[in-house]
Design a protein around this motif. Structure first.
Motif, PDB file in Angstrom:
ATOM      1  N   ARG A  82      20.039  54.291  66.134  1.00 16.00           N
ATOM      2  CA  ARG A  82      19.719  53.854  64.778  1.00 16.00           C
ATOM      3  C   ARG A  82      18.406  53.104  64.695  1.00 16.00           C
ATOM      4  O   ARG A  82      17.706  53.174  63.695  1.00 16.00           O
ATOM      5  N   ASP A  83      18.056  52.353  65.739  1.00 14.66           N
ATOM      6  CA  ASP A  83      16.925  51.428  65.702  1.00 14.66           C
ATOM      7  C   ASP A  83      15.767  51.988  66.517  1.00 14.66           C
ATOM      8  O   ASP A  83      15.820  52.021  67.747  1.00 14.66           O
ATOM      9  N   ALA A  84      14.718  52.424  65.834  1.00 14.87           N
ATOM     10  CA  ALA A  84      13.594  53.075  66.513  1.00 14.87           C
ATOM     11  C   ALA A  84      12.902  52.152  67.504  1.00 14.87           C
ATOM     12  O   ALA A  84      12.492  52.584  68.591  1.00 14.87           O
ATOM     13  N   THR A  85      12.760  50.875  67.156  1.00 11.70           N
ATOM     14  CA  THR A  85      12.076  49.938  68.052  1.00 11.70           C
ATOM     15  C   THR A  85      12.872  49.726  69.329  1.00 11.70           C
ATOM     16  O   THR A  85      12.329  49.778  70.447  1.00 11.70           O
ATOM     17  N   ARG A  86      14.164  49.477  69.200  1.00 11.98           N
ATOM     18  CA  ARG A  86      15.010  49.292  70.387  1.00 11.98           C
ATOM     19  C   ARG A  86      15.071  50.565  71.219  1.00 11.98           C
ATOM     20  O   ARG A  86      15.114  50.521  72.455  1.00 11.98           O
ATOM     21  N   LEU A  87      15.092  51.723  70.559  1.00 13.91           N
ATOM     22  CA  LEU A  87      15.104  52.981  71.292  1.00 13.91           C
ATOM     23  C   LEU A  87      13.855  53.126  72.157  1.00 13.91           C
ATOM     24  O   LEU A  87      13.934  53.529  73.324  1.00 13.91           O
ATOM     25  N   ALA A  88      12.708  52.824  71.572  1.00 14.46           N
ATOM     26  CA  ALA A  88      11.460  52.964  72.319  1.00 14.46           C
ATOM     27  C   ALA A  88      11.439  52.048  73.529  1.00 14.46           C
ATOM     28  O   ALA A  88      10.997  52.442  74.625  1.00 14.46           O
ATOM     29  N   THR A  89      11.922  50.831  73.359  1.00 14.79           N
ATOM     30  CA  THR A  89      11.975  49.898  74.487  1.00 14.79           C
ATOM     31  C   THR A  89      12.910  50.403  75.567  1.00 14.79           C
ATOM     32  O   THR A  89      12.579  50.396  76.763  1.00 14.79           O
ATOM     33  N   ARG A 105      14.617  59.299  69.604  1.00 14.71           N
ATOM     34  CA  ARG A 105      14.579  59.681  68.187  1.00 14.71           C
ATOM     35  C   ARG A 105      15.595  58.848  67.414  1.00 14.71           C
ATOM     36  O   ARG A 105      16.753  58.757  67.806  1.00 14.71           O
ATOM     37  N   ALA A 106      15.167  58.260  66.303  1.00 12.19           N
ATOM     38  CA  ALA A 106      16.067  57.513  65.431  1.00 12.19           C
ATOM     39  C   ALA A 106      16.743  58.481  64.458  1.00 12.19           C
ATOM     40  O   ALA A 106      16.168  59.493  64.063  1.00 12.19           O
ATOM     41  N   PHE A 107      17.990  58.169  64.105  1.00 12.50           N
ATOM     42  CA  PHE A 107      18.712  59.007  63.148  1.00 12.50           C
ATOM     43  C   PHE A 107      19.664  58.133  62.347  1.00 12.50           C
ATOM     44  O   PHE A 107      19.976  57.007  62.723  1.00 12.50           O
ATOM     45  N   ASP A 108      20.151  58.686  61.229  1.00 15.24           N
ATOM     46  CA  ASP A 108      21.107  58.012  60.360  1.00 15.24           C
ATOM     47  C   ASP A 108      22.398  58.820  60.370  1.00 15.24           C
ATOM     48  O   ASP A 108      22.378  60.042  60.151  1.00 15.24           O
ATOM     49  N   ALA A 109      23.529  58.182  60.601  1.00 16.65           N
ATOM     50  CA  ALA A 109      24.799  58.888  60.674  1.00 16.65           C
ATOM     51  C   ALA A 109      25.145  59.603  59.371  1.00 16.65           C
ATOM     52  O   ALA A 109      25.899  60.579  59.386  1.00 16.65           O
ATOM     53  N   TYR A 110      24.612  59.136  58.248  1.00 17.06           N
ATOM     54  CA  TYR A 110      24.886  59.795  56.977  1.00 17.06           C
ATOM     55  C   TYR A 110      24.063  61.064  56.793  1.00 17.06           C
ATOM     56  O   TYR A 110      24.329  61.846  55.882  1.00 17.06           O
ATOM     57  N   ASP A 111      23.061  61.269  57.618  1.00 17.73           N
ATOM     58  CA  ASP A 111      22.258  62.493  57.584  1.00 17.73           C
ATOM     59  C   ASP A 111      22.887  63.481  58.562  1.00 17.73           C
ATOM     60  O   ASP A 111      22.494  63.572  59.722  1.00 17.73           O
ATOM     61  N   LEU A 112      23.885  64.226  58.105  1.00 18.25           N
ATOM     62  CA  LEU A 112      24.620  65.107  59.004  1.00 18.25           C
ATOM     63  C   LEU A 112      23.749  66.239  59.538  1.00 18.25           C
ATOM     64  O   LEU A 112      23.902  66.655  60.695  1.00 18.25           O
ATOM     65  N   ASP A 113      22.832  66.738  58.729  1.00 26.73           N
ATOM     66  CA  ASP A 113      21.909  67.753  59.239  1.00 26.73           C
ATOM     67  C   ASP A 113      21.025  67.167  60.340  1.00 26.73           C
ATOM     68  O   ASP A 113      20.725  67.830  61.338  1.00 26.73           O
ATOM     69  N   GLY A 114      20.613  65.908  60.146  1.00 23.19           N
ATOM     70  CA  GLY A 114      19.824  65.245  61.185  1.00 23.19           C
ATOM     71  C   GLY A 114      20.627  65.043  62.457  1.00 23.19           C
ATOM     72  O   GLY A 114      20.097  65.162  63.569  1.00 23.19           O
ATOM     73  N   CYS A 115      21.915  64.741  62.322  1.00 26.27           N
ATOM     74  CA  CYS A 115      22.777  64.613  63.499  1.00 26.27           C
ATOM     75  C   CYS A 115      22.861  65.941  64.245  1.00 26.27           C
ATOM     76  O   CYS A 115      22.775  65.989  65.475  1.00 26.27           O
ATOM     77  N   ALA A 116      23.042  67.029  63.501  1.00 34.17           N
ATOM     78  CA  ALA A 116      23.149  68.351  64.119  1.00 34.17           C
ATOM     79  C   ALA A 116      21.850  68.779  64.796  1.00 34.17           C
ATOM     80  O   ALA A 116      21.873  69.586  65.724  1.00 34.17           O
ATOM     81  N   ALA A 117      20.738  68.216  64.353  1.00 31.33           N
ATOM     82  CA  ALA A 117      19.436  68.596  64.918  1.00 31.33           C
ATOM     83  C   ALA A 117      19.092  67.839  66.202  1.00 31.33           C
ATOM     84  O   ALA A 117      18.100  68.156  66.854  1.00 31.33           O
ATOM     85  N   LEU A 118      19.900  66.841  66.587  1.00 25.22           N
ATOM     86  CA  LEU A 118      19.546  66.020  67.738  1.00 25.22           C
ATOM     87  C   LEU A 118      19.534  66.810  69.040  1.00 25.22           C
ATOM     88  O   LEU A 118      18.608  66.681  69.856  1.00 25.22           O
TER      89      LEU A 118
END
Length: 221
Positions: A35-42, A53-66
């Protein structure tokens, strides 16, 4: 995991973070999603420099694209670890519709979308390890909506695992025990009932998440 191509979804959470660090210790450089792009990068810099890659759980298409994104970045994909989820408590009449929707989306629909998107790109012999929880087998009073969401995901995983056996993809439903670390205290609604002392998170990750990956075990814990 030296040379292994793994995606960890929920990498900035407690369980996901432990998974990432342990995979890196074993020579992996997993792709990270959270969820957190800054923490992910670290975390990515600290664990081998894999893509993030940051994503939002409510973006189901984005989840499927991971998983397709991870496969492109890693040159293939043989392991997907899904650790996203939120707790929620309260008697059924006390839980708002918004909270119920949130619990079902984050605990069931979003992880289903991640796995659904992963199946076409996982290599034969690949593994999906998805965390549900002990609440599936031992739901307590005051967890109706939370347990229903986790159970929906667990049921779905069981059927998907049977569907994927022919092509050699293993689906592991990890019914993680209650852990120390405060997950239940960060519930999106309600207050956790009295719970026994939690298990050590690092030990639990080794036993329930990493063992199926490293040993190729097909199981539901």
């Amino acid at each position: 995991m030296d040379g292994g191509k793994a995606l960890v979804v929920g990498a900035t959470g407690m369980i996901g973070g432990i998974v990432v660090r342990r995979l890196a210790e074993r020579g992996g450089a997993p792709a990270l999603a959270g969820r957190d792009a800054t923490r992910l990068a670290t975390l990515a810099r600290e664990s081998g420099g894999g893509p993030c890659r940051a994503f939002d759980a409510y973006d189901l298409d984005g989840c499927a694209a991971l998983a397709p994104w991870a496969a492109q970045g890693l040159g293939g994909l043989d392991t997907v670890v899904v650790t996203i989820g939120v707790a929620g408590f309260g008697r059924a009449e006390e839980v708002t519709e918004a909270a119920a929707e949130h619990l079902m989306t984050v605990n069931a629909l979003a992880p289903m979308a991640v796995v659904r998107g992963a199946l076409p790109v996982l290599e034969p012999g690949g593994t999906v390890v998805a965390v549900t929880g002990a609440v599936v087998d031992r739901p307590l009073v005051g967890t109706a909506d939370y347990a229903a969401a986790k159970t929906a995901f667990a049921t779905w995983l069981g059927i998907v695992g049977r569907e994927q056996r022919r092509r050699g993809v293993t689906v592991v439903d990890v019914r993680m025990p209650h852990l120390a670390g405060g997950f239940a205290d960060r519930a999106v609604t309600g207050t956790a009932p009295g719970l026994p002392p939690g298990a050590d998170p690092a030990d639990a990750v080794e036993r329930y998440v990493l063992a199926p990956i490293l040993n190729g075990t097909e199981a539901s814990f």
